[in-house]
Design a protein around this motif. Structure first.
Motif, PDB file in Angstrom:
ATOM      1  N   PHE A  16       0.891  -1.069   0.049  1.00 39.98           N
ATOM      2  CA  PHE A  16       0.073   0.234   0.106  1.00 39.98           C
ATOM      3  C   PHE A  16       0.921   1.174   0.139  1.00 39.98           C
ATOM      4  CE2 PHE A  16      -3.368  -2.832   0.968  1.00 39.98           C
ATOM      5  CZ  PHE A  16      -4.541  -2.122   0.877  1.00 39.98           C
ATOM      6  N   TYR A  17       0.746   2.211  -0.905  1.00 45.11           N
ATOM      7  CA  TYR A  17       1.416   3.322  -1.316  1.00 45.11           C
ATOM      8  C   TYR A  17       2.793   3.316  -0.590  1.00 45.11           C
ATOM      9  CZ  TYR A  17      -1.577   3.827   2.914  1.00 45.11           C
ATOM     10  OH  TYR A  17      -2.603   3.416   3.915  1.00 45.11           O
ATOM     11  N   GLY A  18       3.598   2.301  -1.003  1.00 45.61           N
ATOM     12  CA  GLY A  18       5.002   1.862  -0.604  1.00 45.61           C
ATOM     13  C   GLY A  18       6.030   2.305  -1.822  1.00 45.61           C
ATOM     14  N   PRO A  19       7.149   3.016  -1.447  1.00 44.80           N
ATOM     15  CA  PRO A  19       8.227   3.513  -2.609  1.00 44.80           C
ATOM     16  C   PRO A  19       8.890   2.103  -3.089  1.00 44.80           C
ATOM     17  CG  PRO A  19       8.913   3.734  -0.309  1.00 44.80           C
ATOM     18  CD  PRO A  19       7.518   3.365  -0.322  1.00 44.80           C
ATOM     19  N   THR A  20       9.186   2.104  -4.105  1.00 40.89           N
ATOM     20  CA  THR A  20       9.536   1.116  -4.872  1.00 40.89           C
ATOM     21  C   THR A  20      11.155   1.364  -5.010  1.00 40.89           C
ATOM     22  OG1 THR A  20       8.118   1.117  -6.897  1.00 40.89           O
ATOM     23  CG2 THR A  20       9.779  -0.287  -7.104  1.00 40.89           C
ATOM     24  N   PRO A  21      11.993   0.231  -4.129  1.00 35.25           N
ATOM     25  CA  PRO A  21      13.343   0.264  -4.312  1.00 35.25           C
ATOM     26  C   PRO A  21      14.133   0.612  -5.789  1.00 35.25           C
ATOM     27  CG  PRO A  21      12.850  -1.885  -3.946  1.00 35.25           C
ATOM     28  CD  PRO A  21      11.555  -1.155  -3.962  1.00 35.25           C
ATOM     29  N   GLU A  22      15.251   1.260  -5.692  1.00 31.68           N
ATOM     30  CA  GLU A  22      15.931   1.344  -7.084  1.00 31.68           C
ATOM     31  C   GLU A  22      16.337   0.081  -7.698  1.00 31.68           C
ATOM     32  OE1 GLU A  22      19.450   3.849  -7.067  1.00 31.68           O
ATOM     33  OE2 GLU A  22      18.462   5.412  -5.686  1.00 31.68           O
ATOM     34  N   ASP A  23      16.139  -0.139  -9.199  1.00 34.16           N
ATOM     35  CA  ASP A  23      16.363  -1.141  -9.985  1.00 34.16           C
ATOM     36  C   ASP A  23      15.949  -2.525  -9.468  1.00 34.16           C
ATOM     37  OD1 ASP A  23      17.550   0.625 -11.677  1.00 34.16           O
ATOM     38  OD2 ASP A  23      19.624   0.444 -10.438  1.00 34.16           O
ATOM     39  N   PRO A  24      14.739  -2.664  -8.985  1.00 33.68           N
ATOM     40  CA  PRO A  24      14.094  -3.856  -8.403  1.00 33.68           C
ATOM     41  C   PRO A  24      14.228  -5.124  -9.493  1.00 33.68           C
ATOM     42  CG  PRO A  24      12.195  -2.388  -9.019  1.00 33.68           C
ATOM     43  CD  PRO A  24      13.451  -1.702  -9.217  1.00 33.68           C
ATOM     44  N   ASP A  25      14.427  -6.136  -8.826  1.00 34.10           N
ATOM     45  CA  ASP A  25      14.572  -7.491  -9.449  1.00 34.10           C
ATOM     46  C   ASP A  25      13.492  -8.423  -8.894  1.00 34.10           C
ATOM     47  OD1 ASP A  25      14.940  -9.874 -10.830  1.00 34.10           O
ATOM     48  OD2 ASP A  25      17.046  -9.898 -10.492  1.00 34.10           O
ATOM     49  N   PHE A  26      12.269  -8.635  -9.286  1.00 37.34           N
ATOM     50  CA  PHE A  26      11.416  -9.518  -8.718  1.00 37.34           C
ATOM     51  C   PHE A  26      11.401 -10.990  -8.922  1.00 37.34           C
ATOM     52  CE2 PHE A  26       8.741  -5.582  -8.231  1.00 37.34           C
ATOM     53  CZ  PHE A  26       9.562  -4.862  -7.184  1.00 37.34           C
ATOM     54  N   SER A  27      12.330 -11.345  -9.912  1.00 37.42           N
ATOM     55  CA  SER A  27      12.364 -12.534 -10.459  1.00 37.42           C
ATOM     56  C   SER A  27      12.631 -13.710  -9.276  1.00 37.42           C
ATOM     57  CB  SER A  27      13.643 -12.767 -11.394  1.00 37.42           C
ATOM     58  OG  SER A  27      14.965 -12.701 -10.628  1.00 37.42           O
ATOM     59  N   GLY A  28      13.005 -13.531  -8.224  1.00 42.34           N
ATOM     60  CA  GLY A  28      13.027 -14.739  -7.117  1.00 42.34           C
ATOM     61  C   GLY A  28      11.751 -14.653  -6.581  1.00 42.34           C
ATOM     62  N   SER A  29      10.785 -13.833  -6.857  1.00 41.47           N
ATOM     63  CA  SER A  29       9.419 -13.939  -6.277  1.00 41.47           C
ATOM     64  C   SER A  29       8.307 -13.973  -7.478  1.00 41.47           C
ATOM     65  CB  SER A  29       9.028 -12.758  -5.626  1.00 41.47           C
ATOM     66  OG  SER A  29       9.935 -12.441  -4.508  1.00 41.47           O
ATOM     67  N   LYS A  30       8.732 -14.671  -8.354  1.00 39.71           N
ATOM     68  CA  LYS A  30       7.995 -14.611  -9.739  1.00 39.71           C
ATOM     69  C   LYS A  30       6.648 -15.242  -9.433  1.00 39.71           C
ATOM     70  CE  LYS A  30      10.201 -18.838 -11.693  1.00 39.71           C
ATOM     71  NZ  LYS A  30       9.250 -19.627 -11.604  1.00 39.71           N
ATOM     72  N   ASP A  31       6.279 -15.940  -8.489  1.00 43.43           N
ATOM     73  CA  ASP A  31       4.898 -16.539  -8.405  1.00 43.43           C
ATOM     74  C   ASP A  31       4.186 -16.360  -7.562  1.00 43.43           C
ATOM     75  OD1 ASP A  31       5.725 -18.739  -9.937  1.00 43.43           O
ATOM     76  OD2 ASP A  31       6.717 -19.967  -8.798  1.00 43.43           O
ATOM     77  N   VAL A  32       4.547 -14.905  -7.016  1.00 43.49           N
ATOM     78  CA  VAL A  32       3.650 -14.172  -5.994  1.00 43.49           C
ATOM     79  C   VAL A  32       2.945 -13.403  -6.739  1.00 43.49           C
ATOM     80  CG1 VAL A  32       3.683 -12.435  -4.019  1.00 43.49           C
ATOM     81  CG2 VAL A  32       5.778 -14.163  -4.375  1.00 43.49           C
TER      82      VAL A  32
END
Length: 301
Positions: free
Chosen positions: A213-229
């Motif tokens: 909820f209305y949270g800032p995204t970190p720089e250069d995020p990589d969500f590949s390790g959470s791909k099934d979320v």
């Protein structure tokens, strides 16, 4: 200044610009973060300039006195709990559903684990999702040891984000222990919303769903390790500061091939879900609550 400290500092400055804090109080809170008067004045001026260039950023009207926050009518009680964390004992509030459909980790705002955060856990448990609200100031004795909420906020700003993510992963494991054989999700607000993004960036395959909820995204995020979320994120239309980071989140979710939806609540501002705050928006909160429950039913159980 760390990215987290800057985020908190900008929030304090924005609260002053929006008329929610006096200048004296804003300067006091910024000083607790180690920001001197000259730098604080410059930050306030920068936030004021940004606010004037964008959409209006006024507080929304409060809910009528007889209107309860969404889910409160079925909320359960919470109990204080502790468990072994990665660097010592962690504290939290546990709310157990009568007939659990899944589990939830609840991540607080930059005010620490307070009654409002406990109420979110209680409401989620009332909807069938046993919830653990973690206290990220456990190592400092817990949020309740701070008489001044601004000092609790400053203490959170002094923590390393990686250490907080480690605590959150311990919290996920504790939710799993308490809800065996059920899927688990995470939800966070403001700073906690940003930490949900950091969890995904660190790799959180244990999660079935996530709700920043209305949270800032970190720089250069990589969500590949959470791909099934499955990710359902919320923004307020008037929250220019956090909304500026939304494209980075959208791109990272797309790159990872994740099931996701990014919702911008019309006319709402930062912290629109917090019914104890000046920016609470009852309509946006009700819509977000409905969407969260639908998403949980589809992806958690």
């Amino acid at each position: 200044m760390t990215p987290l400290q800057r985020y908190i500092a900008e929030e304090i400055a924005t609260d002053h610009v929006d008329g929610l804090l006096t200048r004296r109080e804003a300067l006091r809170r910024l000083s607790l973060l180690g920001i001197g008067a000259a730098a604080a004045t410059s930050l306030i001026a920068a936030c004021s300039s940004s606010d004037q260039q964008g959409a209006p950023s006024t507080a929304t009207s409060a809910a009528p006195a007889d209107t309860s926050p969404p889910g409160m009518d079925s909320a359960v009680s919470t109990a204080a709990v502790t468990w072994a964390g990665p660097s010592g004992e962690l504290q939290g509030a546990w709310a157990e559903a009568v007939r659990p459909r899944g589990g939830m980790l609840v991540i607080h705002e930059n005010k620490g684990l307070n009654d409002w955060t406990r109420s979110v856990a209680a409401r989620l448990a009332g909807a069938g999702y046993s919830s653990l609200a973690v206290d990220l100031l456990s190592a400092q004795g817990g949020t309740s040891t701070f008489d001044d909420p601004a000092e609790a906020t400053a203490a959170l700003g002094n923590r390393e984000p990686d250490a907080m993510v480690a605590d959150l992963k311990s919290g996920i494991a504790e939710v799993q222990r308490r809800t065996p054989d059920l899927r688990v999700a995470a939800i966070g607000f403001c700073m906690g919303g940003g930490l949900v993004w950091r969890l995904l960036d660190s790799g959180a395959p244990e999660l079935a769903a996530a709700f920043p909820f209305y949270g800032p995204t970190p720089e250069d995020p990589d969500f590949s390790g959470s791909k099934d979320v499955a990710v359902l994120a919320f923004y307020g239309e008037l929250d220019q500061r956090v909304n500026a980071t939304e494209p980075a989140a959208a791109a990272a979710l797309q790159r990872a091939g994740m099931v996701h939806e990014l919702v911008t609540e019309p006319g709402a501002n930062h912290a629109f879900f917090n019914d104890t705050g000046d920016r609470y928006d009852p309509a946006a909160a009700a819509d977000a609550w409905r969407r969260v429950l639908d998403w949980l039913a589809a992806h958690v159980g």
